[in-house]
Motif scaffolding. Structure first.
Motif, PDB file in Angstrom:
ATOM      1  N   VAL A 126       1.014  -0.838  -0.025  1.00  0.00           N
ATOM      2  CA  VAL A 126       0.494  -0.101   0.471  1.00  0.00           C
ATOM      3  C   VAL A 126       0.947   1.044   0.080  1.00  0.00           C
ATOM      4  N   PRO A 127       0.545   2.246  -0.909  1.00  0.00           N
ATOM      5  CA  PRO A 127       1.683   3.024  -1.455  1.00  0.00           C
ATOM      6  C   PRO A 127       1.186   4.268  -0.576  1.00  0.00           C
ATOM      7  N   HIS A 128       1.783   4.817   0.288  1.00  0.00           N
ATOM      8  CA  HIS A 128       1.887   5.728   1.042  1.00  0.00           C
ATOM      9  C   HIS A 128       1.022   7.483   0.637  1.00  0.00           C
ATOM     10  N   ASN A 129       1.411   8.259  -0.766  1.00  0.00           N
ATOM     11  CA  ASN A 129       0.288   8.421  -1.456  1.00  0.00           C
ATOM     12  C   ASN A 129       0.277   7.780  -3.487  1.00  0.00           C
ATOM     13  N   GLY A 130      -1.328   7.349  -4.153  1.00  0.00           N
ATOM     14  CA  GLY A 130      -1.029   6.566  -4.812  1.00  0.00           C
ATOM     15  C   GLY A 130      -2.042   5.741  -4.829  1.00  0.00           C
ATOM     16  N   VAL A 131      -2.629   4.814  -5.732  1.00  0.00           N
ATOM     17  CA  VAL A 131      -2.791   3.843  -6.336  1.00  0.00           C
ATOM     18  C   VAL A 131      -2.502   2.424  -5.993  1.00  0.00           C
ATOM     19  N   ALA A 132      -3.366   1.870  -4.659  1.00  0.00           N
ATOM     20  CA  ALA A 132      -3.447  -0.003  -4.221  1.00  0.00           C
ATOM     21  C   ALA A 132      -3.709  -0.176  -5.182  1.00  0.00           C
TER      22      ALA A 132
END
Length: 396
Positions: A126-132
């Motif tokens: 799971v990224p801190h910001n972006g798309v999982a």
């Protein structure tokens, strides 16, 4: 007489697409309900408020429609290349059973979000910001769904500007990929077209012979032409759901189609298999006013589709049926493809009672057999409430 106290079970009430359901982690269910069987079914029936002879589900979490009488059980997947196992139960409103025979495409949009928030997806994915990218094993039908979930500051982003007809407020967009969506149904041989034909002559008592496309993709679905059964394809819920003769006709089509598809052996078995197959009718584009009053122009859509779920005309479109629509539209010669103008296509926008929806599918033919590598559509999802549901301790 002594009565058992209520017990409380961790749960989350979520909207996914145009459906709502109660979500559970498998590990949070009472021990007796962690395995398939009577105890699990009884628990979910009590949670949702079924069976309810009044048809309102007042004493439960259900909303008295097929779109809101649903339960989901998730667990961390031990399957290679998958993050979470997703099991869907369609809870009957007025009868004491849970139908496990198919998926809910709308609630699929909420699975990735719930899995991330519930710790079922490894943190490093799971990224801190972006798309999982959440890899989902749909346990009912044995298929893979890939959900692309937006993440902001390490948490699932639920708010946004994506608008979905049938849902009042905008939210964050979740793109879903249904991989190899042809359903492998027992008795159907796993074939996309279980009869071997793109169009069949389906004999239905009282109606005679109907041309029908029967397809296993997303969910087993029977498509017929609207004009063959006296409709235009622009109908809204009240035009059909208040007509007992019409509903009986659709149930007869569904039962006889299920036999032809190899899903059941006799039409009488259809009563205990309400969730599948679906019945839908199609027509060429025409302008109409959606249930919200929104005007849908014929020039903005490729075809019209109306579908029934659990014996009633759906207020929008089931996600799994949308996969079936996109798949059938991509294959030249089906009734869906012909209603959309024929020819080869990788996407269609269709009109439904609440508005429009676009769905894409990639179809290929090899050795005379059609297959679809994936179907793609966008939905949204949102947590409505989280905490515990309560049920009497002797309910299961």
């Amino acid at each position: 007489m002594a009565y058992q106290a209520q017990i409380k079970i961790p749960a989350t009430y979520m909207r996914g697409g145009t459906s709502k359901g109660v979500f559970f982690r498998l590990q949070d269910l009472p021990a007796a309900a962690q395995q398939p069987g009577a105890a699990r079914d009884a628990l979910l029936l009590r949670v949702i408020g079924s069976p309810d002879p009044y048809g309102k589900q007042i004493d439960g979490m259900g909303g008295a429609t097929s779109s809101t009488s649903k339960a989901v059980i998730l667990s961390k997947s031990e399957r290679p290349e998958h993050d979470v196992d997703y099991l869907f139960g369609q809870v009957s409103i007025d009868k004491p059973f849970v139908d496990w025979s198919g998926n809910c495409g709308n609630l699929s949009a909420a699975v990735g979000s719930f899995a991330i928030a519930s710790g079922l997806v490894d943190a490093e994915r799971v990224p801190h910001n972006g798309v999982a990218t959440v890899r989902i094993w749909q346990a009912n039908i044995g298929k893979t769904i890939v959900a692309h979930v937006p993440i902001t500051d390490g948490a699932v982003q639920e708010t946004g500007g994506f608008e979905l007809d049938g849902v009042t407020f905008p939210a964050a967009e979740v793109q879903l990929e249904f991989l190899d969506p042809a359903a492998e149904e027992e008795g159907g041989g796993g074939a996309m077209f279980p009869t071997g034909n793109l169009i069949d002559d389906l004999e239905v008592p009282g109606l005679g012979v109907l041309r029908a496309t029967m397809i296993n993709a997303g969910i087993p679905t029977i498509f017929v032409n609207a004009d063959a059964i006296g409709y235009q394809g622009t109908e809204l819920q009240e035009m059909i759901n208040g007509d007992p003769k019409a509903l009986a006709m659709f149930e007869s089509i569904r039962a006889h189609g299920a036999v032809r598809m190899g899903l059941i052996k006799h039409v009488d078995e259809a009563a205990t298999r309400q969730h599948t197959p679906k019945v839908a009718f199609v027509a060429r584009p025409a302008s109409y006013a959606a249930s919200s009053g929104k005007q849908v122009a014929a020039g903005d859509i490729d075809l019209l589709v109306r579908a029934l779920s659990m014996g009633k005309l759906h207020h929008a479109m089931m996600g799994t049926a949308a996969v079936a629509i996109g798949t059938a539209a991509a294959i030249p010669g089906t009734l869906v493809n012909l209603a959309a103008g024929g020819g080869e296509r990788e996407a269609v926008r269709f009109g439904h009672p609440s508005g429009t929806l676009r769905v894409g599918a990639q179809a290929v033919q090899a050795n005379g057999e059609w297959s679809v590598t994936k179907a793609i559509m966008s939905r949204s999802a949102r947590v409505l409430m989280e905490g515990w549901v309560r049920v009497p301790g002797d309910a299961f």
